[in-house]
Motif scaffolding. Structure first.
Motif, PDB file in Angstrom:
ATOM      1  N   ALA A 233       1.150  -1.177   0.381  1.00  0.00           N
ATOM      2  CA  ALA A 233      -0.204  -0.196  -0.142  1.00  0.00           C
ATOM      3  C   ALA A 233       1.056   1.363   0.394  1.00  0.00           C
ATOM      4  CB  ALA A 233      -0.970   0.506   1.448  1.00  0.00           C
ATOM      5  N   GLY A 234       0.691   2.521  -0.923  1.00  0.00           N
ATOM      6  CA  GLY A 234       1.589   3.483  -0.682  1.00  0.00           C
ATOM      7  C   GLY A 234       0.204   4.756  -1.251  1.00  0.00           C
ATOM      8  N   VAL A 235       0.968   5.588  -1.080  1.00  0.00           N
ATOM      9  CA  VAL A 235      -0.288   6.945  -1.620  1.00  0.00           C
ATOM     10  C   VAL A 235       0.577   7.950  -2.759  1.00  0.00           C
ATOM     11  CG1 VAL A 235       1.537   8.505   0.677  1.00  0.00           C
ATOM     12  CG2 VAL A 235      -1.526   8.603  -0.467  1.00  0.00           C
ATOM     13  N   VAL A 236      -0.842   8.214  -3.217  1.00  0.00           N
ATOM     14  CA  VAL A 236      -0.233   8.949  -4.374  1.00  0.00           C
ATOM     15  C   VAL A 236      -0.954  10.265  -4.635  1.00  0.00           C
ATOM     16  CG1 VAL A 236      -0.356   9.223  -7.026  1.00  0.00           C
ATOM     17  CG2 VAL A 236      -0.841   7.186  -6.634  1.00  0.00           C
ATOM     18  N   GLY A 237       0.329  11.063  -5.001  1.00  0.00           N
ATOM     19  CA  GLY A 237       0.705  12.372  -4.308  1.00  0.00           C
ATOM     20  C   GLY A 237       1.065  13.504  -5.178  1.00  0.00           C
ATOM     21  N   GLY A 238       1.300  14.521  -4.765  1.00  0.00           N
ATOM     22  CA  GLY A 238       2.713  15.364  -5.059  1.00  0.00           C
ATOM     23  C   GLY A 238       3.859  15.292  -4.659  1.00  0.00           C
ATOM     24  N   LEU A 239       5.226  14.761  -4.862  1.00  0.00           N
ATOM     25  CA  LEU A 239       5.873  14.942  -3.759  1.00  0.00           C
ATOM     26  C   LEU A 239       7.104  16.252  -4.836  1.00  0.00           C
ATOM     27  CD1 LEU A 239       8.172  12.792  -2.384  1.00  0.00           C
ATOM     28  CD2 LEU A 239       9.006  12.005  -4.623  1.00  0.00           C
TER      29      LEU A 239
ATOM     30  N   ALA B  66       0.399   1.793   8.165  1.00  0.00           N
ATOM     31  CA  ALA B  66      -0.654   1.832   9.369  1.00  0.00           C
ATOM     32  C   ALA B  66      -2.302   3.127   9.139  1.00  0.00           C
ATOM     33  CB  ALA B  66      -0.351   2.272  10.458  1.00  0.00           C
ATOM     34  N   LEU B  67      -1.093   4.223   8.594  1.00  0.00           N
ATOM     35  CA  LEU B  67      -1.905   5.581   8.569  1.00  0.00           C
ATOM     36  C   LEU B  67      -3.005   5.112   7.166  1.00  0.00           C
ATOM     37  CD1 LEU B  67       0.077   8.277   8.997  1.00  0.00           C
ATOM     38  CD2 LEU B  67      -1.850   7.829  10.172  1.00  0.00           C
ATOM     39  N   LEU B  68      -2.849   3.892   6.360  1.00  0.00           N
ATOM     40  CA  LEU B  68      -2.835   3.802   5.145  1.00  0.00           C
ATOM     41  C   LEU B  68      -4.208   1.804   5.143  1.00  0.00           C
ATOM     42  CD1 LEU B  68      -0.618   3.778   2.459  1.00  0.00           C
ATOM     43  CD2 LEU B  68      -2.090   5.697   2.646  1.00  0.00           C
TER      44      LEU B  68
ATOM     45  N   PRO C 272     -10.315  15.875   4.388  1.00  0.00           N
ATOM     46  CA  PRO C 272      -8.761  17.245   5.388  1.00  0.00           C
ATOM     47  C   PRO C 272      -8.120  16.297   6.364  1.00  0.00           C
ATOM     48  CG  PRO C 272     -10.867  17.777   5.411  1.00  0.00           C
ATOM     49  CD  PRO C 272     -11.460  16.855   5.278  1.00  0.00           C
ATOM     50  N   ASP C 273      -8.666  15.937   7.515  1.00  0.00           N
ATOM     51  CA  ASP C 273      -7.769  15.149   8.901  1.00  0.00           C
ATOM     52  C   ASP C 273      -6.715  14.384   8.531  1.00  0.00           C
ATOM     53  OD1 ASP C 273      -8.604  17.486  10.261  1.00  0.00           O
ATOM     54  OD2 ASP C 273     -10.401  15.765  11.535  1.00  0.00           O
ATOM     55  N   ARG C 274      -7.579  13.436   7.497  1.00  0.00           N
ATOM     56  CA  ARG C 274      -6.735  12.538   6.882  1.00  0.00           C
ATOM     57  C   ARG C 274      -5.172  12.625   6.231  1.00  0.00           C
ATOM     58  NH1 ARG C 274      -8.603   6.633   4.880  1.00  0.00           N
ATOM     59  NH2 ARG C 274      -6.111   5.173   5.160  1.00  0.00           N
ATOM     60  N   ILE C 275      -5.749  13.959   4.985  1.00  0.00           N
ATOM     61  CA  ILE C 275      -4.597  14.164   4.175  1.00  0.00           C
ATOM     62  C   ILE C 275      -3.862  14.596   5.107  1.00  0.00           C
ATOM     63  CG2 ILE C 275      -4.414  16.239   2.700  1.00  0.00           C
ATOM     64  CD1 ILE C 275      -7.326  16.126   0.937  1.00  0.00           C
ATOM     65  N   ALA C 276      -4.286  15.655   6.217  1.00  0.00           N
ATOM     66  CA  ALA C 276      -3.057  16.360   6.997  1.00  0.00           C
ATOM     67  C   ALA C 276      -2.006  15.425   7.621  1.00  0.00           C
ATOM     68  CB  ALA C 276      -3.644  17.338   7.635  1.00  0.00           C
ATOM     69  N   ALA C 277      -2.491  14.358   8.107  1.00  0.00           N
ATOM     70  CA  ALA C 277      -2.008  13.568   8.850  1.00  0.00           C
ATOM     71  C   ALA C 277      -1.160  12.760   7.774  1.00  0.00           C
ATOM     72  CB  ALA C 277      -2.880  12.177   9.634  1.00  0.00           C
ATOM     73  N   ILE C 278      -1.241  11.884   7.379  1.00  0.00           N
ATOM     74  CA  ILE C 278      -0.751  11.469   5.508  1.00  0.00           C
ATOM     75  C   ILE C 278       0.068  12.202   4.793  1.00  0.00           C
ATOM     76  CG2 ILE C 278       0.018  10.475   3.720  1.00  0.00           C
ATOM     77  CD1 ILE C 278      -3.354   9.478   4.127  1.00  0.00           C
TER      78      ILE C 278
ATOM     79  N   ALA D 151       3.663  11.357  -8.123  1.00  0.00           N
ATOM     80  CA  ALA D 151       4.962  10.042  -6.957  1.00  0.00           C
ATOM     81  C   ALA D 151       4.007   9.152  -6.195  1.00  0.00           C
ATOM     82  CB  ALA D 151       5.635  10.304  -6.186  1.00  0.00           C
ATOM     83  N   PHE D 152       3.702   7.947  -6.602  1.00  0.00           N
ATOM     84  CA  PHE D 152       3.042   7.099  -5.312  1.00  0.00           C
ATOM     85  C   PHE D 152       4.490   6.685  -4.142  1.00  0.00           C
ATOM     86  CE2 PHE D 152       4.466   2.521  -4.460  1.00  0.00           C
ATOM     87  CZ  PHE D 152       2.777   1.938  -4.134  1.00  0.00           C
ATOM     88  N   VAL D 153       4.188   6.991  -2.661  1.00  0.00           N
ATOM     89  CA  VAL D 153       5.373   6.648  -2.179  1.00  0.00           C
ATOM     90  C   VAL D 153       4.480   5.290  -0.963  1.00  0.00           C
ATOM     91  CG1 VAL D 153       6.272   7.616   0.051  1.00  0.00           C
ATOM     92  CG2 VAL D 153       6.069   9.416  -2.398  1.00  0.00           C
ATOM     93  N   GLY D 154       5.392   4.712  -0.604  1.00  0.00           N
ATOM     94  CA  GLY D 154       5.191   3.376   0.123  1.00  0.00           C
ATOM     95  C   GLY D 154       6.046   3.360   1.340  1.00  0.00           C
ATOM     96  N   GLU D 155       5.600   2.929   2.416  1.00  0.00           N
ATOM     97  CA  GLU D 155       6.525   2.589   3.466  1.00  0.00           C
ATOM     98  C   GLU D 155       7.764   1.431   3.351  1.00  0.00           C
ATOM     99  OE1 GLU D 155       6.743   1.699   9.414  1.00  0.00           O
ATOM    100  OE2 GLU D 155       4.751   2.182   7.190  1.00  0.00           O
ATOM    101  N   LEU D 156       9.467   1.588   3.234  1.00  0.00           N
ATOM    102  CA  LEU D 156      10.257   1.188   2.978  1.00  0.00           C
ATOM    103  C   LEU D 156       9.867  -0.722   3.839  1.00  0.00           C
ATOM    104  CD1 LEU D 156      12.953   0.034   1.704  1.00  0.00           C
ATOM    105  CD2 LEU D 156      13.871   1.818   2.784  1.00  0.00           C
TER     106      LEU D 156
END
Length: 392
Positions: A99-105, A154-156, A181-187, A231-236
């Motif tokens: 699992a990862g999240v796509v956003g602007g890196l 854990a956030l995802l 908005p709260d989940r966006i801010a946490a990520i 970018a797609f960013v996941g945890e290492l």
């Protein structure tokens, strides 16, 4: 630490996403593109892999604009993140949920930190991606990043609004929209806590940085969408990631000269033709394999041969063959490697072992770079689930 920002994602409106989504451009053959175009007149390759003459980039931009006018592509109502999940069984038979999240890196300059390369890159003379970005003013294929901050997974965990799902070659690709908005801010805050390592897409990241610099020069601004890239960013984390090896093909050298150079640091002993079981044995027993047109040989490091040298197969080969005037290229997949040698497209090959996730993190923390093509992260991310626009 890098900024990672939500944006108004541009998405396909159809529920039949399997007809419009595609693999990344850099793994597609002409036959692959033919097949994808045949699936749908609105498959993303018609924009991401434009064909024809010098006007192909302009036509790609016109196609992208036309799809928006006709409602084929629709923007999110607000700025969002996208959770991208892949569920699959890896080459070793382990079941994985990535699992990862796509956003602007954020695009950072070399040496400034925040976003780190993990391997040296091979030069690419083509300006294809930059020309396409200039014309479409869009990020089409995501860079794959790995966050060094613990806690992103854990956030995802909690599902968000599902917006698409595709099954392809045994891999489930699913995307979910995060608009709270709260989940966006946490990520966003979690990803700002530590560096992001580029796992795949170093060239795409560099092209985006070049485009950013052009926008800065033209506008005098440093607050445009060009300051980040898709970018797609996941945890290492090892349990999520599937990392395979990219083997070495050698040409412009005789097999005898290559064997002689390897013999200075490795013991060479005959092996049967390599199979997937050979690859497993390489990891368990710590050896490499030389593949010639009519023989294979086990490469066992000689005692003390690599004292003081980092324990990476790619580094070992660079050290051993530093004075051998051979051309080297890179190939993933045992079958593809042996076929290249058998067909005469390479004099010989060396099969290497995958790099561990622990070694990837250690390299990043120490600010070091691996040799080119050290890692092959699988499965590949699909293009078309999320498009990021760069215009106002």
């Amino acid at each position: 630490m890098p900024r990672f920002e939500p944006f108004r994602a541009l998405r396909f409106a159809t529920s039949s996403l399997d007809t419009v989504i595609a693999p990344p451009y850099d793994v597609l053959s002409d036959a692959d593109v033919d097949a994808l175009e045949a699936r749908s007149p609105t498959n993303i390759v018609r924009v991401d892999v434009p064909r024809g003459g010098p006007d192909r980039y302009r036509r790609a931009a016109e196609t992208l604009a036309d799809w928006q006018r006709r409602g084929v592509l629709v923007p999110d109502a607000t700025e969002t993140f996208t959770i991208y999940r892949m569920r699959f069984t890896d080459a070793g038979g382990a079941r994985r949920n990535l699992a990862g999240v796509v956003g602007g890196l954020e695009l950072t300059d070399p040496g400034s930190g925040g976003v780190l390369p993990h391997e040296r890159t091979t030069p690419k003379a083509s300006t294809d991606r930059l020309d396409l970005t200039r014309a479409t003013r869009a990020n089409l294929s995501p860079v794959w990043g790995l966050s060094l901050a613990s806690g992103l997974t854990a956030l995802l965990d909690e599902p968000a609004e599902q917006v698409g799902r595709v099954m392809d070659e045994g891999v489930e690709h699913a995307v979910e929209r995060v608009s709270d908005p709260d989940r966006i801010a946490a990520i966003r805050d979690q990803l700002a806590a530590d560096d992001v390592l580029i796992a795949d897409g170093h060239h795409r990241y560099a092209i985006s940085r070049s485009y950013r610099d052009e926008v800065r020069a033209a506008t005098g601004r440093t607050d445009t969408a060009a300051e980040q890239t898709l970018a797609f960013v996941g945890e290492l984390v090892a349990e999520q990631l599937s990392v395979e090896a990219i083997h070495r093909l050698y040409d412009d050298v005789s097999l005898a000269d290559l064997r002689a150079a390897l013999a200075t640091r490795f013991e060479l002993t005959p092996l049967p033709e390599p199979t997937p079981a050979t690859l497993a044995a390489m990891q368990a027993e710590g050896f490499l394999v030389l593949v010639g047109p009519d023989r294979a040989e086990r490469l066992t490091p000689r005692a003390g041969a690599f004292d003081g040298v980092r324990s990476l197969d790619g580094v070992w080969l660079e050290e051993t063959l530093a004075n051998v005037p051979a051309s080297v290229s890179y190939q993933h997949g045992l079958g593809e490697v042996t076929a290249a040698v058998r067909d005469g497209r390479a004099t010989a090959a060396v099969l290497i072992r995958p790099v561990s996730v622990d070694e990837i993190e250690r390299t990043a923390r120490e600010g070091l770079l691996m040799p080119p093509k050290s890692t092959f992260f699988t499965p590949k991310l699909k293009t078309g689930f999320v498009i990021r626009q760069l215009g106002d």
